[in-house]
Scaffold this active site. Structure first.
Site, PDB file in Angstrom:
ATOM      1  N   HIS A 275       0.822  -1.200   0.000  1.00 38.86           N
ATOM      2  CA  HIS A 275       0.000   0.000   0.000  1.00 38.86           C
ATOM      3  C   HIS A 275       0.862   1.259   0.000  1.00 38.86           C
ATOM      4  CE1 HIS A 275      -4.277   0.673  -0.069  1.00 38.86           C
ATOM      5  NE2 HIS A 275      -4.171   1.698   0.752  1.00 38.86           N
ATOM      6  N   ARG A 278       1.072   2.846  -3.301  1.00 40.53           N
ATOM      7  CA  ARG A 278      -0.120   3.655  -3.590  1.00 40.53           C
ATOM      8  C   ARG A 278      -0.018   5.020  -2.896  1.00 40.53           C
ATOM      9  NH1 ARG A 278      -5.762   3.232  -4.792  1.00 40.53           N
ATOM     10  NH2 ARG A 278      -7.159   3.966  -3.146  1.00 40.53           N
ATOM     11  N   HIS A 301     -11.171   6.916  -4.455  1.00 41.63           N
ATOM     12  CA  HIS A 301     -11.732   7.266  -3.153  1.00 41.63           C
ATOM     13  C   HIS A 301     -13.152   7.783  -3.311  1.00 41.63           C
ATOM     14  CE1 HIS A 301      -7.492   7.958  -1.246  1.00 41.63           C
ATOM     15  NE2 HIS A 301      -7.865   6.695  -1.207  1.00 41.63           N
TER      16      HIS A 301
END
Length: 329
Positions: A275, A278, A301
Protein backbone atom coordinates in the site's frame (compact mmCIF):
# COMPACT_ATOMS: atom_id res chain seq x y z
CA UNK A 1 -33.28 -12.84 17.96
CA UNK A 2 -29.98 -13.66 19.65
CA UNK A 3 -26.83 -11.63 19.06
CA UNK A 4 -24.89 -14.23 17.07
CA UNK A 5 -27.85 -14.93 14.80
CA UNK A 6 -28.32 -11.22 14.16
CA UNK A 7 -24.61 -10.82 13.40
CA UNK A 8 -24.79 -13.52 10.72
CA UNK A 9 -27.82 -11.80 9.19
CA UNK A 10 -26.01 -8.47 9.12
CA UNK A 11 -22.90 -9.97 7.53
CA UNK A 12 -25.05 -11.60 4.85
CA UNK A 13 -26.64 -8.19 4.22
CA UNK A 14 -23.21 -6.59 3.82
CA UNK A 15 -22.09 -9.29 1.40
CA UNK A 16 -25.24 -9.92 -0.65
CA UNK A 17 -27.05 -6.57 -0.60
CA UNK A 18 -24.36 -3.96 -0.12
CA UNK A 19 -21.86 -6.15 -2.00
CA UNK A 20 -18.90 -5.25 0.16
CA UNK A 21 -15.62 -7.02 -0.50
CA UNK A 22 -14.70 -10.26 1.25
CA UNK A 23 -11.93 -8.47 3.16
CA UNK A 24 -14.29 -5.74 4.36
CA UNK A 25 -16.91 -8.24 5.52
CA UNK A 26 -14.17 -10.16 7.31
CA UNK A 27 -13.23 -6.98 9.18
CA UNK A 28 -16.86 -6.43 10.23
CA UNK A 29 -17.05 -10.05 11.36
CA UNK A 30 -13.96 -9.63 13.52
CA UNK A 31 -15.33 -6.50 15.22
CA UNK A 32 -18.73 -8.05 15.91
CA UNK A 33 -17.15 -11.28 17.12
CA UNK A 34 -15.28 -9.19 19.70
CA UNK A 35 -18.62 -7.73 20.83
CA UNK A 36 -20.28 -11.15 20.97
CA UNK A 37 -17.38 -12.56 22.96
CA UNK A 38 -17.77 -9.79 25.55
CA UNK A 39 -21.57 -9.84 25.82
CA UNK A 40 -22.30 -13.50 25.19
CA UNK A 41 -25.09 -14.84 23.00
CA UNK A 42 -27.81 -12.69 24.49
CA UNK A 43 -31.10 -11.60 23.03
CA UNK A 44 -30.19 -8.56 20.97
CA UNK A 45 -33.13 -6.50 22.24
CA UNK A 46 -31.77 -6.85 25.80
CA UNK A 47 -28.47 -5.14 24.96
CA UNK A 48 -28.41 -1.54 26.18
CA UNK A 49 -25.95 1.34 26.04
CA UNK A 50 -24.43 0.42 29.41
CA UNK A 51 -23.50 -2.98 28.02
CA UNK A 52 -21.80 -1.33 25.08
CA UNK A 53 -19.96 1.14 27.29
CA UNK A 54 -18.74 -1.68 29.51
CA UNK A 55 -17.51 -3.49 26.40
CA UNK A 56 -15.60 -0.38 25.34
CA UNK A 57 -14.16 0.10 28.82
CA UNK A 58 -12.89 -3.46 29.09
CA UNK A 59 -11.31 -3.24 25.63
CA UNK A 60 -9.59 0.05 26.53
CA UNK A 61 -8.17 -1.51 29.71
CA UNK A 62 -6.72 -4.37 27.65
CA UNK A 63 -4.70 -1.90 25.57
CA UNK A 64 -6.96 -1.46 22.55
CA UNK A 65 -5.81 1.47 20.38
CA UNK A 66 -8.01 4.49 19.76
CA UNK A 67 -8.15 3.67 16.06
CA UNK A 68 -9.43 0.15 16.77
CA UNK A 69 -11.93 1.46 19.31
CA UNK A 70 -13.27 4.02 16.84
CA UNK A 71 -13.58 1.42 14.10
CA UNK A 72 -15.38 -1.06 16.33
CA UNK A 73 -17.78 1.61 17.54
CA UNK A 74 -18.58 2.50 13.93
CA UNK A 75 -19.17 -1.17 13.13
CA UNK A 76 -21.56 -1.56 16.06
CA UNK A 77 -23.50 1.55 15.04
CA UNK A 78 -23.95 0.16 11.54
CA UNK A 79 -25.03 -3.19 12.98
CA UNK A 80 -27.69 -1.70 15.27
CA UNK A 81 -28.93 0.69 12.56
CA UNK A 82 -29.54 -2.36 10.37
CA UNK A 83 -31.22 -4.19 13.27
CA UNK A 84 -33.62 -1.27 13.78
CA UNK A 85 -34.37 -1.12 10.06
CA UNK A 86 -35.10 -4.84 10.04
CA UNK A 87 -37.29 -4.40 13.14
CA UNK A 88 -35.16 -6.82 15.14
CA UNK A 89 -34.86 -4.21 17.89
CA UNK A 90 -37.13 -1.27 18.68
CA UNK A 91 -34.39 1.25 19.53
CA UNK A 92 -30.71 1.76 18.85
CA UNK A 93 -28.53 1.79 22.01
CA UNK A 94 -25.39 2.56 20.02
CA UNK A 95 -26.55 6.11 19.22
CA UNK A 96 -25.36 7.19 22.67
CA UNK A 97 -22.04 5.43 22.29
CA UNK A 98 -19.04 7.79 22.22
CA UNK A 99 -16.11 7.04 19.93
CA UNK A 100 -12.62 8.12 21.01
CA UNK A 101 -10.97 10.67 18.77
CA UNK A 102 -8.10 9.07 16.97
CA UNK A 103 -5.01 10.90 15.87
CA UNK A 104 -4.43 10.78 12.16
CA UNK A 105 -1.11 9.19 11.32
CA UNK A 106 0.54 10.09 8.05
CA UNK A 107 1.14 7.17 5.68
CA UNK A 108 4.66 5.92 5.00
CA UNK A 109 5.81 7.31 1.67
CA UNK A 110 8.91 6.52 -0.36
CA UNK A 111 10.73 9.42 -1.95
CA UNK A 112 10.77 9.75 -5.72
CA UNK A 113 14.52 9.09 -5.69
CA UNK A 114 14.04 5.92 -3.67
CA UNK A 115 11.43 4.66 -6.12
CA UNK A 116 13.76 5.42 -9.03
CA UNK A 117 16.48 3.33 -7.39
CA UNK A 118 14.10 0.44 -6.70
CA UNK A 119 12.67 0.36 -10.22
CA UNK A 120 16.12 0.72 -11.80
CA UNK A 121 17.34 -2.24 -9.75
CA UNK A 122 14.36 -4.43 -10.69
CA UNK A 123 14.76 -3.43 -14.35
CA UNK A 124 18.40 -4.49 -14.25
CA UNK A 125 17.41 -7.81 -12.71
CA UNK A 126 14.68 -8.30 -15.31
CA UNK A 127 17.17 -7.71 -18.13
CA UNK A 128 18.51 -11.19 -17.48
CA UNK A 129 15.27 -12.64 -18.83
CA UNK A 130 14.11 -14.54 -15.76
CA UNK A 131 10.28 -14.77 -15.97
CA UNK A 132 9.73 -14.01 -12.29
CA UNK A 133 12.09 -11.01 -12.43
CA UNK A 134 10.26 -9.66 -15.48
CA UNK A 135 6.96 -10.09 -13.68
CA UNK A 136 8.20 -8.40 -10.52
CA UNK A 137 9.46 -5.39 -12.44
CA UNK A 138 6.19 -5.01 -14.36
CA UNK A 139 4.18 -5.44 -11.16
CA UNK A 140 6.07 -2.75 -9.24
CA UNK A 141 5.97 -0.36 -12.20
CA UNK A 142 2.21 -0.79 -12.51
CA UNK A 143 1.53 -0.48 -8.77
CA UNK A 144 3.51 2.74 -8.55
CA UNK A 145 2.50 4.02 -11.97
CA UNK A 146 -1.25 3.60 -11.44
CA UNK A 147 -1.66 4.02 -7.68
CA UNK A 148 -3.80 0.87 -7.68
CA UNK A 149 -4.55 -1.27 -4.66
CA UNK A 150 -2.74 -4.59 -4.54
CA UNK A 151 -6.03 -6.50 -4.68
CA UNK A 152 -7.01 -4.58 -7.81
CA UNK A 153 -3.77 -5.40 -9.62
CA UNK A 154 -3.90 -9.05 -8.58
CA UNK A 155 -7.46 -9.25 -9.98
CA UNK A 156 -6.49 -7.80 -13.37
CA UNK A 157 -7.40 -9.86 -16.42
CA UNK A 158 -5.79 -9.50 -19.83
CA UNK A 159 -8.85 -7.75 -21.27
CA UNK A 160 -8.62 -5.10 -18.55
CA UNK A 161 -5.43 -3.64 -20.02
CA UNK A 162 -5.68 -1.17 -22.91
CA UNK A 163 -2.14 -1.08 -24.28
CA UNK A 164 -2.89 1.53 -26.93
CA UNK A 165 -4.32 4.06 -24.48
CA UNK A 166 -2.10 2.89 -21.60
CA UNK A 167 -4.99 2.42 -19.16
CA UNK A 168 -6.20 -0.35 -16.88
CA UNK A 169 -9.73 -1.15 -15.77
CA UNK A 170 -9.64 -1.58 -12.01
CA UNK A 171 -12.39 -3.07 -9.87
CA UNK A 172 -12.32 -1.30 -6.54
CA UNK A 173 -14.24 -1.50 -3.30
CA UNK A 174 -17.93 -2.20 -3.67
CA UNK A 175 -17.35 -3.57 -7.18
CA UNK A 176 -16.89 -0.03 -8.49
CA UNK A 177 -14.94 0.11 -11.73
CA UNK A 178 -12.62 2.91 -12.78
CA UNK A 179 -10.19 3.43 -15.65
CA UNK A 180 -6.72 4.57 -14.58
CA UNK A 181 -3.77 5.61 -16.78
CA UNK A 182 -0.21 4.36 -16.40
CA UNK A 183 3.03 5.70 -17.78
CA UNK A 184 5.44 4.63 -20.50
CA UNK A 185 7.91 2.86 -18.14
CA UNK A 186 5.07 0.69 -16.81
CA UNK A 187 3.84 0.08 -20.37
CA UNK A 188 7.27 -1.13 -21.49
CA UNK A 189 7.74 -3.34 -18.44
CA UNK A 190 4.26 -4.79 -18.83
CA UNK A 191 4.79 -5.55 -22.52
CA UNK A 192 8.12 -7.26 -21.80
CA UNK A 193 6.48 -9.40 -19.13
CA UNK A 194 3.46 -10.36 -21.23
CA UNK A 195 5.57 -11.27 -24.27
CA UNK A 196 8.63 -12.84 -22.70
CA UNK A 197 7.62 -14.08 -19.25
CA UNK A 198 3.92 -14.74 -18.86
CA UNK A 199 3.79 -17.56 -21.45
CA UNK A 200 6.56 -19.36 -19.54
CA UNK A 201 4.74 -18.99 -16.23
CA UNK A 202 1.48 -20.09 -17.83
CA UNK A 203 3.19 -23.18 -19.25
CA UNK A 204 4.10 -24.23 -15.72
CA UNK A 205 0.43 -24.34 -14.75
CA UNK A 206 -0.43 -26.38 -17.84
CA UNK A 207 2.42 -28.81 -17.15
CA UNK A 208 1.24 -29.26 -13.58
CA UNK A 209 -2.31 -29.93 -14.74
CA UNK A 210 -1.36 -32.73 -17.19
CA UNK A 211 -1.71 -36.11 -15.51
CA UNK A 212 0.42 -39.11 -16.55
CA UNK A 213 -0.94 -42.06 -18.51
CA UNK A 214 -0.52 -44.32 -15.52
CA UNK A 215 0.06 -44.00 -11.81
CA UNK A 216 -0.30 -40.56 -10.21
CA UNK A 217 -1.84 -39.45 -6.96
CA UNK A 218 -5.37 -40.58 -7.62
CA UNK A 219 -6.48 -37.12 -8.82
CA UNK A 220 -6.15 -37.93 -12.48
CA UNK A 221 -9.06 -37.71 -14.89
CA UNK A 222 -9.16 -40.11 -17.81
CA UNK A 223 -10.74 -40.05 -21.22
CA UNK A 224 -12.47 -42.88 -23.04
CA UNK A 225 -9.14 -44.29 -24.18
CA UNK A 226 -7.82 -44.45 -20.61
CA UNK A 227 -5.19 -41.81 -21.15
CA UNK A 228 -4.60 -38.86 -18.88
CA UNK A 229 -6.43 -35.63 -19.60
CA UNK A 230 -5.45 -32.02 -18.97
CA UNK A 231 -7.22 -30.54 -15.99
CA UNK A 232 -6.99 -26.88 -15.00
CA UNK A 233 -5.40 -26.70 -11.53
CA UNK A 234 -5.47 -22.88 -11.45
CA UNK A 235 -8.96 -21.82 -12.54
CA UNK A 236 -9.00 -18.31 -13.98
CA UNK A 237 -5.23 -18.15 -14.38
CA UNK A 238 -5.62 -18.27 -18.16
CA UNK A 239 -7.09 -14.74 -18.04
CA UNK A 240 -4.98 -13.33 -15.19
CA UNK A 241 -2.35 -10.72 -16.02
CA UNK A 242 0.02 -11.54 -13.17
CA UNK A 243 0.87 -15.16 -12.48
CA UNK A 244 2.79 -16.77 -9.67
CA UNK A 245 5.90 -18.90 -10.10
CA UNK A 246 3.70 -22.00 -10.54
CA UNK A 247 1.37 -20.41 -13.05
CA UNK A 248 -1.60 -19.59 -10.81
CA UNK A 249 -3.01 -16.09 -10.38
CA UNK A 250 -0.67 -14.05 -8.19
CA UNK A 251 -2.03 -13.31 -4.72
CA UNK A 252 -1.65 -10.26 -2.45
CA UNK A 253 0.55 -12.13 0.03
CA UNK A 254 3.17 -12.76 -2.64
CA UNK A 255 3.10 -9.08 -3.59
CA UNK A 256 3.58 -8.10 0.05
CA UNK A 257 6.66 -10.33 0.22
CA UNK A 258 8.02 -8.78 -2.97
CA UNK A 259 7.61 -5.20 -1.72
CA UNK A 260 9.09 -6.02 1.69
CA UNK A 261 12.11 -7.60 0.01
CA UNK A 262 12.76 -5.03 -2.72
CA UNK A 263 11.26 -1.68 -1.74
CA UNK A 264 11.55 -1.52 2.06
CA UNK A 265 15.39 -1.60 2.17
CA UNK A 266 15.63 1.37 -0.20
CA UNK A 267 13.13 3.37 1.83
CA UNK A 268 14.90 2.56 5.09
CA UNK A 269 12.01 0.97 6.95
CA UNK A 270 10.94 -2.59 7.62
CA UNK A 271 7.28 -1.65 8.04
CA UNK A 272 6.40 -1.09 4.41
CA UNK A 273 3.69 -3.00 2.59
CA UNK A 274 2.45 -2.75 -1.00
CA UNK A 275 0.00 0.00 0.00
CA UNK A 276 3.02 2.28 0.46
CA UNK A 277 3.43 2.32 -3.33
CA UNK A 278 -0.12 3.65 -3.59
CA UNK A 279 0.64 6.26 -0.92
CA UNK A 280 3.82 7.22 -2.75
CA UNK A 281 2.09 7.51 -6.12
CA UNK A 282 -0.59 9.81 -4.66
CA UNK A 283 1.92 12.00 -2.85
CA UNK A 284 4.20 12.32 -5.87
CA UNK A 285 1.22 13.24 -8.06
CA UNK A 286 0.32 16.08 -5.69
CA UNK A 287 3.97 17.13 -5.39
CA UNK A 288 4.03 17.37 -9.18
CA UNK A 289 1.02 19.67 -9.26
CA UNK A 290 -1.84 17.24 -9.89
CA UNK A 291 -5.33 18.38 -8.94
CA UNK A 292 -6.66 16.83 -5.73
CA UNK A 293 -9.87 15.68 -7.40
CA UNK A 294 -7.89 14.06 -10.21
CA UNK A 295 -5.91 12.11 -7.60
CA UNK A 296 -9.20 11.15 -5.94
CA UNK A 297 -10.43 9.71 -9.25
CA UNK A 298 -7.18 7.82 -9.82
CA UNK A 299 -7.21 6.30 -6.33
CA UNK A 300 -10.93 5.52 -6.43
CA UNK A 301 -11.73 7.27 -3.15
CA UNK A 302 -15.43 7.79 -2.49
CA UNK A 303 -14.68 10.88 -0.38
CA UNK A 304 -12.31 13.72 -1.12
CA UNK A 305 -11.55 13.82 2.59
CA UNK A 306 -9.79 10.47 2.28
CA UNK A 307 -7.53 11.85 -0.45
CA UNK A 308 -6.69 14.97 1.53
CA UNK A 309 -4.37 13.01 3.82
CA UNK A 310 -1.81 13.20 1.02
CA UNK A 311 -1.86 17.00 1.07
CA UNK A 312 -0.72 16.73 4.70
CA UNK A 313 2.09 14.42 3.63
CA UNK A 314 3.21 16.93 0.99
CA UNK A 315 3.03 19.77 3.52
CA UNK A 316 5.15 17.82 6.00
CA UNK A 317 7.76 17.16 3.32
CA UNK A 318 7.77 20.86 2.42
CA UNK A 319 8.28 21.85 6.06
CA UNK A 320 11.13 19.37 6.43
CA UNK A 321 12.82 20.69 3.29
CA UNK A 322 12.45 24.23 4.62
CA UNK A 323 13.87 23.27 7.98
CA UNK A 324 16.92 21.66 6.43
CA UNK A 325 17.59 24.26 3.74
CA UNK A 326 16.56 27.70 4.93
CA UNK A 327 19.19 29.63 6.94
CA UNK A 328 16.52 31.18 9.18
CA UNK A 329 14.57 27.97 9.74
Amino acid sequence: MHLTEAVEGYLAHLSDVRRLSVATVRSYRSDLAHLASALGDRVLADVDVEDLREWQWQAAKSGQSKATAARRASTVRGFFAWAVEEEIVASDPSQRLVSPKRGRTLPVVATADAMERVLAATAEHAAGGDPVALRDHALLELLYGSGARVSEVCALDLDDVDHERRTVLLRGKGDKDRVVPFGLPAARALEAYLVRARPALRARALEASTTPDAGGDGAATRGPNGRGKTREVAPGAGRAVFLGARGARLGPRAVHTLVTRTVAPSVGTEVLGPHALRHSAATHLLDGGADLRAVQEILGHASLGTTQIYTHVSAERLREAYRLAHPRA
